[in-house]
Scaffold this active site. Structure first.
Site, short mmCIF file in Angstrom:
data_model
loop_
_atom_site.label_atom_id
_atom_site.label_comp_id
_atom_site.label_asym_id
_atom_site.label_seq_id
_atom_site.Cartn_x
_atom_site.Cartn_y
_atom_site.Cartn_z
N THR A 160 0.89 -1.16 0.00
CA THR A 160 0.00 0.00 0.00
C THR A 160 0.92 1.20 0.00
OG1 THR A 160 -1.88 -1.02 1.16
CG2 THR A 160 -1.56 1.30 1.57
N ARG A 188 -13.44 -7.47 -3.56
CA ARG A 188 -12.91 -7.34 -2.19
C ARG A 188 -12.44 -5.90 -1.96
NH1 ARG A 188 -7.69 -5.73 0.17
NH2 ARG A 188 -7.50 -6.80 2.15
N VAL A 189 -12.86 -5.33 -0.86
CA VAL A 189 -12.41 -3.99 -0.47
C VAL A 189 -11.60 -4.12 0.81
CG1 VAL A 189 -13.20 -1.72 0.31
CG2 VAL A 189 -14.37 -2.85 -1.60
N GLY A 190 -10.45 -3.48 0.84
CA GLY A 190 -9.57 -3.56 2.01
C GLY A 190 -9.81 -2.43 2.99
N ASP A 191 -8.81 -2.20 3.81
CA ASP A 191 -8.91 -1.18 4.86
C ASP A 191 -8.59 0.23 4.40
OD1 ASP A 191 -6.27 -2.28 4.48
OD2 ASP A 191 -5.63 -1.01 6.14
N THR A 210 -0.75 -0.11 6.66
CA THR A 210 -0.47 -1.07 5.60
C THR A 210 -0.34 -2.46 6.21
OG1 THR A 210 1.16 -1.86 4.00
CG2 THR A 210 1.99 -0.40 5.73
N GLY A 211 -0.85 -3.45 5.50
CA GLY A 211 -0.79 -4.81 6.02
C GLY A 211 -2.12 -5.50 5.79
N GLY A 213 -5.44 -6.13 5.46
CA GLY A 213 -6.53 -5.17 5.55
C GLY A 213 -7.67 -5.64 6.42
N1 ASP Z 1 -3.84 -2.97 3.55
C1 ASP Z 1 -3.87 -3.36 2.16
C2 ASP Z 1 -5.16 -4.08 1.90
O1 ASP Z 1 -5.50 -4.97 2.64
C3 ASP Z 1 -2.70 -4.19 1.75
C4 ASP Z 1 -1.37 -3.78 2.32
O2 ASP Z 1 -1.20 -2.69 2.84
O3 ASP Z 1 -0.42 -4.54 2.25
O4 ASP Z 1 -5.81 -3.79 0.92
#
Ligand code: ASP
Length: 290
Positions: A160, A188-191, A210-211, A213
């Site tokens: 991200t 799919r929708v993330g954070d 980031t990580g 989601g």
């Molecule tokens: N947080 C992001 C998501 O889940 C992915 C990421 O930051 O690695 O969409």
């Protein structure tokens, strides 16, 4: 006093695979985005600065946002982004968009030019076009390495980009943009576009995550940092450490960047690496991966 931090995701290439030449490329791209944001921050406000930094990161094919975004199981790109203005608590976001060149600019347009906070899919694209933003074909986002990752079933390859800033007037802002995960399901929708999960700003602190989601959403992690500061009176570093423990408790890997009203910056992560860079309130620069 001004301060800026940016990240290019906690899904950094493992150290054993990172060549000196590749590390230099990533650091140069981080430096470019950092200077782009700082130049704006010196003359203007935190909101403009975080958007400028995130646009530079979206335009780089090295990071999983905008150009270079990862692929879903249909071998397509669906991008998420959001922005939040700490001074006013205004926020805007787009989710699952496939044709907007710079999703962070569309998020900002949603914030400034609509009555809404979050627009998704086709409607978001139509809105972006109506407000003069550039639409591009899916091929614009394509990169061989990300396609190879999908075809090798490297599901979960992620990353991200984001930025947080404090401007000379004491106003904070945060922006976050992502391609999500390699091999995510279509839709799919993330954070990252969920205010309070992957992105949050008030004028006490601004956070970009980031990580994993799903863990950021369940833990409402960006807001958790702000809430701990407000309700418990914790300093930024302590609040961020607690949010990272919560992330680990949710079996999430990742990290965050955050800045407080005094211009203090933290950039914790529990993954092997996180592309990150900052210019602190004394003007000192940091660029690091591991
Ligand atoms: N947080 C992001 C998501 O889940 C992915 C990421 O930051 O690695 O969409």
């Amino acid at each position: 006093m001004i301060a800026l931090a940016i990240h290019g995701g906690a899904g950094a290439m493992p150290r054993r695979k990172m060549t000196p030449a590749a590390a230099a490329r990533y650091k140069a791209a981080l430096a470019h985005a950092l200077e782009a944001g700082y130049e704006v921050l010196r003359r203007g406000n935190s909101l403009d600065a975080v958007c400028a930094a995130v646009v530079a990161l979206e335009d780089s094919p090295l990071f999983n946002a905008g150009r270079g975004a990862c692929y879903n199981t249909d071998e397509k790109h669906e991008l998420d982004a959001s922005v939040m203005d700490g001074a006013t608590l205004r926020a805007g976001a787009v989710a699952a968009v496939s044709r907007i060149r710079n999703p962070v600019l569309a998020a900002r347009a949603v914030m400034e030019k609509s009555r809404h906070v979050l627009l998704a899919g086709r409607g978001a694209e139509r809105f972006a076009r109506a407000h003069g933003l550039e639409l591009v074909p899916d091929s614009y986002f394509a990169t061989q390495s990300r396609l190879a990752a999908l075809r090798k079933k490297l599901v979960g390859h992620h990353g991200t980009v984001g930025a947080v800033a404090r401007d000379a007037n004491g106003n904070l802002a945060a922006a976050t943009s992502t391609g999500g995960y390699t091999g995510k399901l279509p839709g799919r929708v993330g954070d990252s576009p969920i205010i309070g999960a992957g992105n949050y700003a008030d004028n006490a602190c601004a956070v970009s995550g980031t990580g994993l989601g799903e863990a950021f959403i369940r833990g409402v992690l960006a807001y958790d940092v702000a809430a701990r500061m407000r309700y418990l009176g914790e300093p930024l570093a302590k609040a961020a450490r607690a949010a990272m423990r919560k992330l680990a408790g949710l079996q999430g890997d990742g990290g965050l960047i955050a800045v407080d009203h005094r211009g203090n910056i933290v950039m914790p992560f529990n993954s092997e690496g996180m592309y990150r860079a900052a210019i602190d309130r004394k003007g000192r620069r940091t660029i690091a991966i591991y």
